[in-house]
Design a protein around this motif. Structure first.
Motif, PDB file in Angstrom:
ATOM      1  N   UNK A   1      39.571  29.609  33.227  1.00 31.07           N
ATOM      2  CA  UNK A   1      39.942  31.005  33.503  1.00 31.07           C
ATOM      3  C   UNK A   1      39.168  32.029  32.667  1.00 31.07           C
ATOM      4  N   UNK A   2      38.607  31.623  31.537  1.00 30.77           N
ATOM      5  CA  UNK A   2      37.829  32.561  30.711  1.00 30.77           C
ATOM      6  C   UNK A   2      36.421  32.782  31.260  1.00 30.77           C
ATOM      7  N   UNK A   3      36.010  31.946  32.240  1.00 30.11           N
ATOM      8  CA  UNK A   3      34.657  32.044  32.796  1.00 30.11           C
ATOM      9  C   UNK A   3      34.700  31.984  34.323  1.00 30.11           C
ATOM     10  N   UNK A   4      35.352  32.949  34.970  1.00 27.16           N
ATOM     11  CA  UNK A   4      35.468  32.863  36.433  1.00 27.16           C
ATOM     12  C   UNK A   4      34.097  32.913  37.114  1.00 27.16           C
ATOM     13  N   UNK A   5      33.991  32.173  38.192  1.00 29.20           N
ATOM     14  CA  UNK A   5      32.758  32.166  38.982  1.00 29.20           C
ATOM     15  C   UNK A   5      32.652  33.472  39.765  1.00 29.20           C
ATOM     16  N   UNK A   6      31.423  33.832  40.126  1.00 26.99           N
ATOM     17  CA  UNK A   6      31.241  35.003  40.976  1.00 26.99           C
ATOM     18  C   UNK A   6      31.492  34.647  42.436  1.00 26.99           C
TER      19      UNK A   6
ATOM     20  N   UNK B   1      25.035  34.424  35.071  1.00 29.27           N
ATOM     21  CA  UNK B   1      26.478  34.191  34.938  1.00 29.27           C
ATOM     22  C   UNK B   1      26.774  32.697  35.012  1.00 29.27           C
ATOM     23  N   UNK B   2      27.553  32.192  34.047  1.00 25.33           N
ATOM     24  CA  UNK B   2      27.920  30.775  34.025  1.00 25.33           C
ATOM     25  C   UNK B   2      29.427  30.613  34.119  1.00 25.33           C
ATOM     26  N   UNK B   3      29.835  29.618  34.900  1.00 25.88           N
ATOM     27  CA  UNK B   3      31.234  29.218  34.961  1.00 25.88           C
ATOM     28  C   UNK B   3      31.294  27.739  34.570  1.00 25.88           C
TER      29      UNK B   3
ATOM     30  N   UNK C   1      20.037  19.988  25.675  1.00 29.61           N
ATOM     31  CA  UNK C   1      20.482  21.341  26.046  1.00 29.61           C
ATOM     32  C   UNK C   1      20.478  21.602  27.552  1.00 29.61           C
ATOM     33  N   UNK C   2      20.681  20.582  28.346  1.00 30.83           N
ATOM     34  CA  UNK C   2      20.717  20.763  29.796  1.00 30.83           C
ATOM     35  C   UNK C   2      21.886  21.636  30.224  1.00 30.83           C
ATOM     36  N   UNK C   3      22.954  21.655  29.449  1.00 30.51           N
ATOM     37  CA  UNK C   3      24.167  22.415  29.749  1.00 30.51           C
ATOM     38  C   UNK C   3      23.932  23.932  29.713  1.00 30.51           C
ATOM     39  N   UNK C   4      22.773  24.367  29.288  1.00 28.49           N
ATOM     40  CA  UNK C   4      22.502  25.806  29.253  1.00 28.49           C
ATOM     41  C   UNK C   4      22.120  26.361  30.626  1.00 28.49           C
ATOM     42  N   UNK C   5      21.928  25.486  31.601  1.00 28.84           N
ATOM     43  CA  UNK C   5      21.661  25.862  32.990  1.00 28.84           C
ATOM     44  C   UNK C   5      22.649  25.082  33.864  1.00 28.84           C
ATOM     45  N   UNK C   6      22.513  25.174  35.163  1.00 32.27           N
ATOM     46  CA  UNK C   6      23.347  24.368  36.045  1.00 32.27           C
ATOM     47  C   UNK C   6      23.160  22.897  35.677  1.00 32.27           C
ATOM     48  N   UNK C   7      24.278  22.238  35.404  1.00 27.74           N
ATOM     49  CA  UNK C   7      24.247  20.864  34.901  1.00 27.74           C
ATOM     50  C   UNK C   7      25.560  20.179  35.267  1.00 27.74           C
ATOM     51  N   UNK C   8      25.498  18.869  35.450  1.00 28.52           N
ATOM     52  CA  UNK C   8      26.668  18.081  35.825  1.00 28.52           C
ATOM     53  C   UNK C   8      26.867  17.005  34.761  1.00 28.52           C
TER      54      UNK C   8
ATOM     55  N   UNK D   1      34.966  14.648  34.005  1.00 27.89           N
ATOM     56  CA  UNK D   1      33.892  15.040  34.919  1.00 27.89           C
ATOM     57  C   UNK D   1      33.846  16.550  34.903  1.00 27.89           C
ATOM     58  N   UNK D   2      32.641  17.098  34.765  1.00 24.87           N
ATOM     59  CA  UNK D   2      32.536  18.548  34.611  1.00 24.87           C
ATOM     60  C   UNK D   2      31.233  19.065  35.191  1.00 24.87           C
ATOM     61  N   UNK D   3      31.121  20.388  35.213  1.00 23.77           N
ATOM     62  CA  UNK D   3      29.903  21.049  35.685  1.00 23.77           C
ATOM     63  C   UNK D   3      29.793  22.422  35.033  1.00 23.77           C
ATOM     64  N   UNK D   4      28.571  22.751  34.665  1.00 22.98           N
ATOM     65  CA  UNK D   4      28.229  24.114  34.268  1.00 22.98           C
ATOM     66  C   UNK D   4      27.495  24.687  35.473  1.00 22.98           C
ATOM     67  N   UNK D   5      27.997  25.763  36.017  1.00 27.42           N
ATOM     68  CA  UNK D   5      27.401  26.366  37.209  1.00 27.42           C
ATOM     69  C   UNK D   5      26.838  27.735  36.832  1.00 27.42           C
ATOM     70  N   UNK D   6      25.523  27.872  37.003  1.00 26.45           N
ATOM     71  CA  UNK D   6      24.880  29.163  36.757  1.00 26.45           C
ATOM     72  C   UNK D   6      24.636  29.846  38.090  1.00 26.45           C
ATOM     73  N   UNK D   7      25.030  31.115  38.134  1.00 25.20           N
ATOM     74  CA  UNK D   7      24.767  31.922  39.324  1.00 25.20           C
ATOM     75  C   UNK D   7      23.781  33.029  38.964  1.00 25.20           C
ATOM     76  N   UNK D   8      23.260  33.681  39.969  1.00 24.74           N
ATOM     77  CA  UNK D   8      22.281  34.749  39.752  1.00 24.74           C
ATOM     78  C   UNK D   8      22.780  35.734  38.704  1.00 24.74           C
TER      79      UNK D   8
END
Length: 181
Positions: A12-17, A150-152, A58-65, A140-147
């Motif tokens: 909830x602290x990092x809502x997706x766009x 913005x990261x969720x 440091x893969x988690x700094x971009x979209x990463x699974x 199981x997790x994901x870091x999702x970067x959007x334009x």
């Protein structure tokens, strides 16, 4: 073994766009563990550019699974970071964020990303020989970067005020050892 499906929750602290959902499945096989993440609402997804196979930090700094694998009765766990760039990382920890060492892998994981108009699929296959012995408690997790950068942060569950995929409370998917034939 049968595939196990999962649904990730956005912290909830990092809502997706625009991303609406991240779901998937984990399928243990004789020689590989296959994972699939499906991202719905992927119109603005930022996919790291192809970099070729190989380890990278440091893969988690971009979209990463990510896959976390822990012994059901212990504090130690392994972490696997898998990028659409085809780069990957694997680490062992003795306890939550403690004792980090590089985890050996006899073969490299295989990563594939497909992006459509509103949906994306990320497939990964991790060699069974690179994983701890079963049974497991998995995160199981994901870091999702959007334009716009913005990261969720998405996980099976979140336990704190800030995203922390290393929190053992997030390792909620039980994977049993295979039954002898």
């Amino acid at each position: 073994m049968r595939p196990q499906t999962f649904t990730l929750a956005c912290h909830p602290a990092t809502p997706a766009h625009r991303v609406e959902a991240v779901t998937g499945r984990l399928t243990p096989e004789a020689d590989w563990v296959r994972l699939r993440w499906r991202i719905d609402g992927a119109q603005d997804l930022v996919v790291p550019p192809f970099a070729g196979k190989g380890r990278a930090d440091n893969l988690w700094q971009r979209t990463c699974f990510e896959l976390f694998v822990a012994d059901p009765d212990g504090e130690a766990y392994a972490e696997f970071n898998l990028s659409p760039s085809e780069r990957w990382a694997a680490y062992d920890f003795t306890a939550r964020r403690e004792g980090m060492t590089e985890r050996p892998a006899p073969r490299e994981p295989v990563c594939t990303m497909r992006v459509g108009e509103t949906m994306a699929i990320f497939d990964a296959a991790i060699p069974r020989a690179a994983l701890p012995a079963m049974p497991w408690r998995c995160g199981i997790s994901a870091v999702i970067e959007e334009e716009g950068g913005h990261k969720s942060y998405w996980a099976l569950t979140h336990a704190g005020e800030a995203p922390d995929f290393h929190d053992p409370a997030c390792f909620t998917l039980a994977v049993a050892a295979p039954q002898a034939a």
